[in-house]
Scaffold this active site. Sequence first.
Site, PDB file in Angstrom:
ATOM      1  N   TYR A  74     -15.699   3.573   8.782  1.00 16.54           N
ATOM      2  CA  TYR A  74     -14.236   3.377   8.760  1.00 16.54           C
ATOM      3  C   TYR A  74     -13.617   3.817  10.094  1.00 16.54           C
ATOM      4  O   TYR A  74     -12.829   3.071  10.701  1.00 16.54           O
ATOM      5  CB  TYR A  74     -13.659   4.169   7.586  1.00 16.54           C
ATOM      6  CG  TYR A  74     -12.161   4.333   7.587  1.00 16.54           C
ATOM      7  CD1 TYR A  74     -11.324   3.282   7.210  1.00 16.54           C
ATOM      8  CD2 TYR A  74     -11.566   5.554   7.951  1.00 16.54           C
ATOM      9  CE1 TYR A  74      -9.944   3.440   7.197  1.00 16.54           C
ATOM     10  CE2 TYR A  74     -10.187   5.712   7.939  1.00 16.54           C
ATOM     11  CZ  TYR A  74      -9.383   4.655   7.565  1.00 16.54           C
ATOM     12  OH  TYR A  74      -8.017   4.820   7.558  1.00 16.54           O
ATOM     13  N   TYR A  97      -8.659  -1.740   5.480  1.00 17.31           N
ATOM     14  CA  TYR A  97      -9.734  -1.411   4.534  1.00 17.31           C
ATOM     15  C   TYR A  97      -9.808   0.115   4.561  1.00 17.31           C
ATOM     16  O   TYR A  97     -10.208   0.693   5.573  1.00 17.31           O
ATOM     17  CB  TYR A  97     -11.038  -2.051   5.014  1.00 17.31           C
ATOM     18  CG  TYR A  97     -12.230  -1.777   4.121  1.00 17.31           C
ATOM     19  CD1 TYR A  97     -12.804  -2.812   3.384  1.00 17.31           C
ATOM     20  CD2 TYR A  97     -12.781  -0.511   4.018  1.00 17.31           C
ATOM     21  CE1 TYR A  97     -13.896  -2.558   2.562  1.00 17.31           C
ATOM     22  CE2 TYR A  97     -13.869  -0.255   3.195  1.00 17.31           C
ATOM     23  CZ  TYR A  97     -14.418  -1.290   2.472  1.00 17.31           C
ATOM     24  OH  TYR A  97     -15.499  -1.047   1.662  1.00 17.31           O
ATOM     25  N   GLY A 125       0.830  -1.209   0.000  1.00 14.73           N
ATOM     26  CA  GLY A 125       0.000   0.000   0.000  1.00 14.73           C
ATOM     27  C   GLY A 125       0.862   1.255   0.000  1.00 14.73           C
ATOM     28  O   GLY A 125       2.088   1.182  -0.121  1.00 14.73           O
TER      29      GLY A 125
HETATM   30  N1  NAP Z   1      -4.343   7.442   3.485  1.00 20.87           N
HETATM   31  C1  NAP Z   1      -4.565   8.262   4.512  1.00 20.87           C
HETATM   32  O1  NAP Z   1      -4.847   9.461   4.351  1.00 20.87           O
HETATM   33  C2  NAP Z   1      -4.453   7.734   5.924  1.00 20.87           C
HETATM   34  C3  NAP Z   1      -4.596   8.654   6.957  1.00 20.87           C
HETATM   35  C4  NAP Z   1      -4.457   8.210   8.247  1.00 20.87           C
HETATM   36  C5  NAP Z   1      -4.202   6.874   8.513  1.00 20.87           C
HETATM   37  N2  NAP Z   1      -4.095   5.989   7.500  1.00 20.87           N
HETATM   38  C6  NAP Z   1      -3.819   4.593   7.845  1.00 20.87           C
HETATM   39  O2  NAP Z   1      -2.547   4.247   7.342  1.00 20.87           O
HETATM   40  C7  NAP Z   1      -2.496   2.836   7.102  1.00 20.87           C
HETATM   41  C8  NAP Z   1      -1.960   2.576   5.708  1.00 20.87           C
HETATM   42  O3  NAP Z   1      -2.874   3.141   4.786  1.00 20.87           O
HETATM   43  P1  NAP Z   1      -2.469   3.510   3.286  1.00 20.87           P
HETATM   44  O4  NAP Z   1      -2.781   4.924   3.093  1.00 20.87           O
HETATM   45  O5  NAP Z   1      -1.125   2.984   2.969  1.00 20.87           O
HETATM   46  O6  NAP Z   1      -3.620   2.681   2.562  1.00 20.87           O
HETATM   47  P2  NAP Z   1      -3.552   1.674   1.338  1.00 20.87           P
HETATM   48  O7  NAP Z   1      -2.659   2.210   0.277  1.00 20.87           O
HETATM   49  O8  NAP Z   1      -4.976   1.350   1.020  1.00 20.87           O
HETATM   50  O9  NAP Z   1      -2.830   0.402   1.969  1.00 20.87           O
HETATM   51  C9  NAP Z   1      -3.509  -0.593   2.675  1.00 20.87           C
HETATM   52  C10 NAP Z   1      -2.983  -1.927   2.197  1.00 20.87           C
HETATM   53  O10 NAP Z   1      -3.699  -2.953   2.901  1.00 20.87           O
HETATM   54  C11 NAP Z   1      -4.125  -3.925   1.941  1.00 20.87           C
HETATM   55  N3  NAP Z   1      -5.288  -4.646   2.424  1.00 20.87           N
HETATM   56  C12 NAP Z   1      -6.605  -4.274   2.385  1.00 20.87           C
HETATM   57  N4  NAP Z   1      -7.385  -5.254   2.869  1.00 20.87           N
HETATM   58  C13 NAP Z   1      -6.548  -6.271   3.223  1.00 20.87           C
HETATM   59  C14 NAP Z   1      -6.760  -7.573   3.747  1.00 20.87           C
HETATM   60  N5  NAP Z   1      -7.985  -8.025   3.999  1.00 20.87           N
HETATM   61  N6  NAP Z   1      -5.689  -8.367   3.985  1.00 20.87           N
HETATM   62  C15 NAP Z   1      -4.432  -7.927   3.706  1.00 20.87           C
HETATM   63  N7  NAP Z   1      -4.173  -6.710   3.202  1.00 20.87           N
HETATM   64  C16 NAP Z   1      -5.213  -5.890   2.950  1.00 20.87           C
HETATM   65  C17 NAP Z   1      -4.423  -3.093   0.718  1.00 20.87           C
HETATM   66  O11 NAP Z   1      -4.514  -3.918  -0.434  1.00 20.87           O
HETATM   67  P3  NAP Z   1      -5.437  -3.415  -1.672  1.00 20.87           P
HETATM   68  O12 NAP Z   1      -4.829  -2.137  -2.141  1.00 20.87           O
HETATM   69  O13 NAP Z   1      -5.332  -4.539  -2.640  1.00 20.87           O
HETATM   70  O14 NAP Z   1      -6.818  -3.210  -1.101  1.00 20.87           O
HETATM   71  C18 NAP Z   1      -3.237  -2.150   0.697  1.00 20.87           C
HETATM   72  O15 NAP Z   1      -2.110  -2.726   0.088  1.00 20.87           O
HETATM   73  C19 NAP Z   1      -3.921   2.315   7.329  1.00 20.87           C
HETATM   74  O16 NAP Z   1      -3.998   1.774   8.636  1.00 20.87           O
HETATM   75  C20 NAP Z   1      -4.782   3.565   7.271  1.00 20.87           C
HETATM   76  O17 NAP Z   1      -5.933   3.421   8.065  1.00 20.87           O
HETATM   77  C21 NAP Z   1      -4.197   6.388   6.200  1.00 20.87           C
END
Ligand code: NAP
Length: 284
Positions: free
Chosen positions: A124, A60, A11
Site C-alpha cells: 500500500y 485502495y 469514503g
Molecule cells: N484512513 C487512514 O487512516 C488514512 C491515513 C492516511 C491517509 N489516508 C488516505 O486518505 C484518502 C482517503 O481515505 P479514506 O480513509 O477516506 O478511505 P476510504 O474510506 O476507504 O475511502 C476511499 C474511497 O475510495 C473508493 N475507491 C476504492 N477503489 C476505487 C476505485 N477503483 N475507483 C473509485 N473509487 C474507489 C472507496 O470505495 P469502497 O469503499 O467501495 O472501496 C472509498 O469510497 C486515501 O488516499 C488514503 O490513502 C487514509
Amino acid sequence: MKRLAILGGNGMLGSDLRIAATASGWTVNIYDLPDFQITSSLQLEKALDSCDCVVNCAAYTAVDKAETEPELCEAVNALAVGELGRIVAAAGKYVIHISTDFVFGDLTDSPQCETDQPNPLNVYGRSKLHGEQLLAASGCRHAVIRGEWTYGLHGNNFISKILTLATERKSLQVISDQTGAPTATADFASAILCFLDSKPEGLYHFAADGFASRYEVAEFIIRRAQLETSVSPCLSNAFPTPAVRPKNSNFDCSKIDQILNFKRPLWQDTLTDFIDTLKLQAKK
Ligand SMILES: NC(=O)c1ccc[n+]([C@@H]2O[C@H](COP(=O)([O-])OP(=O)(O)OC[C@H]3O[C@@H](n4cnc5c(N)ncnc54)[C@H](OP(=O)(O)O)[C@@H]3O)[C@@H](O)[C@H]2O)c1
C-alpha cells in the site's frame, strides 16, 4: 459558481469533505464505486469535465489485503493517479491528491518533513508513493496532502475499533511502539478547503497537533468513554500483520501551517468531541 469533483467521495474523508465543501458554497459532484472506476480514463475525463477543481480521496485502502492484491492496489493508487494528472494537465485544472504517512518507514525518529526520504514498508505505501511520483511527473497543477491516523463518522478506523473492542472485552492489549496523531477527517476536510481557496502547489503534511502511541490513544478513548476495560501496552510484534506498519508516523506540519486559516487542534481536543458525539448518537 465553484464546482468541485470529489473522487472517492463516499469514503471516510470524502464524506466529510463533501459536507464541508457544500457548506462553503461549492457545488459538489461525488464520484465513487460502483458507478465510477478511477482506473477508467474515460470516466476520469467525464468527471473532470464537470468541475473546476478535483480532490482525489479515492484509494485502495485495505492495507493488509494489498499484500495479496498488489496489481489492483498499484492500478488504483498509482497508475490511475498518473492518468488523473495527465487529464488535469490537459484541461488546465487543479487537483488535490491525498496521500499517507505509510510512504515513510522509520528512517528517522524525528517528526517527518516533506523533504524526508520516503521508505514505504508495504505494498500500500509503495503504491501511494508511486501515485505521488506519477502525479508530479504529469506536470499538472497539483498539491499532495499526506494525512495520517484519520478517523471520522463515515468509516471504520482505529478509534471505532477500540470502542467496539472495549465494549466487548474486559481487557485489551494495544501497541505502544507506533506513534502518530489521531486526526479527524472533519479537520482534514477544513485543511483541504484552504487549499481549494488559494490553490498552492507541492507536497504537504497534515495531522492534528501532538503525538501519542496507539496505546496512549486507546487509554484516552476508554477513559473518555467511561468504559471499564483495562488497557496494557505491547509491542507491534505481539500482533503480526501481513503488512508491516511504520513505527514513526509523527508529522512535522510547519509547512502546511502557512496555508491553513485555522490552528491545527490538539488530537486530544478533537477526539474528545468525537467520542462525545458518538455517545450522544448512541443515546438517541
Ligand atoms: N484512513 C487512514 O487512516 C488514512 C491515513 C492516511 C491517509 N489516508 C488516505 O486518505 C484518502 C482517503 O481515505 P479514506 O480513509 O477516506 O478511505 P476510504 O474510506 O476507504 O475511502 C476511499 C474511497 O475510495 C473508493 N475507491 C476504492 N477503489 C476505487 C476505485 N477503483 N475507483 C473509485 N473509487 C474507489 C472507496 O470505495 P469502497 O469503499 O467501495 O472501496 C472509498 O469510497 C486515501 O488516499 C488514503 O490513502 C487514509
